[in-house]
Scaffold this motif. Structure first.
Motif: not given
Length: 84
Positions: A13-29
């Motif tokens: 995802x774009x920079x401001x959202x990429x951490x959220x995307x990786x942890x909560x969308x791709x990941x199981x959190x």
């Protein structure tokens, strides 16, 4: 296969959202409490939508969906230069 390969995600995802995307969308959190932007809310809602829709499908329907995904040869990427 479609999202992660060799411990590397294929989508970002774009920079401001990429951490959220990786942890909560791709990941199981469960990221509901960590939503900070409208785009994060849209990502979260899309994930929940697909989870709900797919859980009611039969194995045959899921396999048919997988076959359709496997037959796709291209994914369109649309990059923008600014937020406007």
């Amino acid at each position: 296969t479609y999202v992660v390969s060799k411990n590397r995600t294929k989508l970002q995802a774009i920079s401001p959202d990429n951490d959220f995307f990786q942890s909560y969308i791709i990941g199981d959190d469960n990221g509901y409490g960590f939503i900070q932007t409208p785009s994060q809310r849209r990502l979260y809602n899309a994930k929940k939508y697909f989870e709900k829709i797919l859980q009611d499908k039969s194995i045959e329907q899921l396999l048919e969906f997988k076959t359709k995904l496997d037959s796709c040869t291209k994914v369109l990427t649309y990059s923008v230069k600014d937020t406007a």
